[in-house]
Design a protein around this motif. Structure first.
Motif: not given
Length: 623
Positions: A514, A518, A523, A525-526, A529, A561, A564-565, A567, A572
């Motif tokens: 990941i 990221l 992070t 943000a994670l 999420t 996941v 938004l990220t 990944i 995910a």
């Protein structure tokens, strides 16, 4: 020593208008074929609130052949019959309905069939070809359907089980009464079925029958009461004898293991997902399980607070074990049948009534939904303000081809929007439900009673309404108390924060996979999420479509996941599987350990918890 050979019991509830005439006709008919001192007529008056007791007492004082047996509390028809039969003096026990719907010309055949020793049980029948019986359509359809179900499920050879015109020998009654569980309308059906199963000779003969007064076929009583009793008796006679404790434990353990295998097998890109999973750091995967385990004593503590508010005590470790067992049941059985297991465990070990047991579960679910909604809603507000919700749908629609989940192909973009809608709808429903209960708690209203009696005018509806009102009242008892509300609410938030922390540790185990997306591992943000993905994933599990929400959780988690990220979708999905498997594995291990510790068989607990769905007939009125 008494010379009484035949005891005729007339079960009576509020029969002031007819009881005197019924007793007179019964005495006259018995005297036509029996010696004067060979019979007695017993008025089994079941907690009447009219002049029936007064009339019965007067008749008993005027005629030695008449007896009055009174009960201060309602026993139900079956209970009243048992109570009177136990106190009767005759060796042949008879009863028939006080409305004299069955022609009394058949009484001699009924009595002599048993008194002669030719049969142990005798019953009149309105469904044999030779009889004459007027049946209004409502009675006919209900009676035919009921008797068909009894013959089909309980393997009875009789045509009519409900005709209120029966006789049984004293010896047979004494042998069967300990096995008969129902105390109301199903009592005589259960006696007939058990008599046949035990090899007693049962005579069924046609009778002329004419209904007196309006029909008392009732939706609540007949559907919930009689139907559930048929299922209960079928289970006890046909299924339960084959389920030893050893067989039950083995079957439950195998089903639990199969659930774990299914959880691992839910994948849409097998090679890519397995590659991602093989790259995860196993040490952090194990650590995530340890983190998740910490939430279970918190669940037990919260459940203790709920039960304490309802007036029942329980130690935290016992309740933690009960939760482990019930959640394991939810992994094994569909439609959240495991919830009934917990109601059974706390009833069997802590005497918590089923309505209160299910109310405590409902309270827990309400607070779970509220906690998840708060966590998800906090992130959702941020996403709405920043356009993040559209980002999820657009990213998935643009980058991910149609996905096959559970054998069905879905459009990922549409699925993302659906996941968000599930979060909004379920969360909103939770808030509306709690608001309604809070408002109801502050009003002296009778909404439940009015709703139930709107579809049923039988007093059995009063009992059903009472059960529901106790259920709702227990929920209100916690939610309307500010201190209890705050304590249970904060506990729920902490439990779900630990659930998210578990997922974050799993994310850390996939650090190498990941990091490119990221620019790091854990992070801000994670973290946001993870809160949203875990919350939406658990909201999706509310739908009872698969054991433990397997597949539903992974799908919603992956969509959030990835959207938004950035990944990769297969990574995910691999994270969602590991996260869910870790949580299910901890649940299974804890469930098996708790079953061994508390000596509870999962399948037996599910069997016993079905009792909660039976609306008992003891508090209902006489037909």
């Amino acid at each position: 020593m008494s010379d009484v050979e035949v005891s005729v019991v007339l079960p009576a509830y509020n029969e002031e208008a007819t009881i005197e005439r019924t007793v007179e006709v019964t005495l006259e008919t018995l005297a036509s074929f029996l010696p004067a001192d060979a019979f007695e007529v017993i008025v089994a008056e079941d907690g009447c609130d009219d002049r029936t007791p007064e009339i019965a007492s007067r008749m008993a004082s005027e005629d030695d052949r008449v007896r009055h047996i009174h009960s201060d509390e309602r026993l139900g028809r079956g209970g009243a019959l048992e109570y009177a039969f136990e106190r009767a003096e005759g060796s042949t026990l008879v009863y028939f309905d006080t409305d004299l719907a069955t022609d009394m010309k058949h009484l001699e055949e009924l009595v002599e069939s048993v008194r002669s020793g030719e049969y142990e049980v005798a019953t009149g029948s309105r469904w044999m070809p030779e009889n004459k019986a007027e049946r209004p359509a409502k009675r006919a359809v209900s009676s035919l359907g009921y008797n068909t179900l009894v013959r089909l499920f309980l393997r009875s050879d009789l045509e009519d089980h409900q005709c209120g015109f029966k006789a049984i020998s004293r010896e047979t009654f004494d042998a069967l009464r300990g096995e008969v569980e129902d105390e109301h309308w199903f009592w005589d059906t259960e006696v007939l079925v058990l008599a046949q199963r035990r090899g007693y000779r049962v005579k069924e003969f046609p009778v002329d029958w004419e209904p007196k007064g309006d029909t008392k076929v009732d939706l609540v009583r007949d559907v919930f009461g009689m139907g559930s009793q048929i299922l209960r008796t079928w289970w006890q006679l046909s299924v339960s004898p084959r389920l030893s404790r050893r067989v039950s434990m083995a079957a439950g353990s195998v089903l639990v293991m199969l659930a774990l295998v299914v959880a691992v097998g839910v994948v849409f890109d097998l090679e890519a997902v397995f590659d991602a999973m093989s790259g995860a750091d196993s040490r952090w995967v194990v650590a995530s399980g340890v983190v998740y385990l910490l939430s279970w004593p918190l669940r037990g503590l919260r459940y203790r607070d709920i039960l304490d508010r309802l007036g029942y005590s329980g130690d935290t470790w016992f309740l933690t074990g009960a939760i482990f067992i019930s959640q394991t049941g939810n992994l094994v059985f569909p439609a959240r049948l495991g919830d009934g297991v917990r109601a059974y465990v706390v009833k069997a070990r802590r005497d918590v009534p089923y309505p209160s047991g299910f109310a405590s579960l409902a309270i827990e679910r309400v607070f779970d939904l509220l906690a998840i909604t708060v966590l998800a809603g906090t992130v959702l507000v941020g996403l709405v303000l920043t356009g993040g919700t559209d980002q999820i749908a657009q990213a998935i629609a643009a980058e991910v081809p149609p996905v096959t989940v559970g054998g069905e192909t879905i459009d990922p973009g549409a699925a993302a929007r659906t996941a968000l809608q599930v979060a909004a709808v379920v969360g909103g429903a939770a808030v509306v439900a709690v608001t309604a209960i809070l408002l109801s708690a502050r009003r002296d209203s009778d909404y439940v009673h009015r709703a139930v009696t709107a579809v049923s005018n039988d007093s059995y509806a009063d009992y059903v309404a009472g059960v529901i009102e106790q259920f709702v009242g227990d929920i209100e008892a916690v939610i309307s108390d500010r201190s209890a509300f705050a304590r249970v609410g904060v506990g729920s938030l902490v439990i779900w924060v630990v659930d998210v922390l578990t997922a974050l540790v799993v994310f850390y185990a996939f650090g190498d996979a990941i990091r490119p997306a990221l620019g790091g591992v854990i992070t801000p943000a994670l973290v946001a999420t993870a809160f949203f993905a875990v919350s939406v994933g658990n909201l999706a599990k509310v739908l009872p479509l698969s054991p433990g929400g397997i597949g539903l959780y992974e799908g919603a988690f992956t969509l959030i996941v990835f959207g938004l990220t950035g990944i990769p979708a297969h990574v995910a999905f691999a994270i969602s599987i590991v996260d869910h498997v870790v949580k299910n594995a901890v649940t299974i291990v804890g469930g098996l350990a708790s079953m061994a510790w508390l000596n509870v068989s999962l399948t037996t607990a599910v069997e016993e918890s079905r009792e909660a769905n039976e609306v008992e007939a003891a508090a209902a009125t006489e037909d």
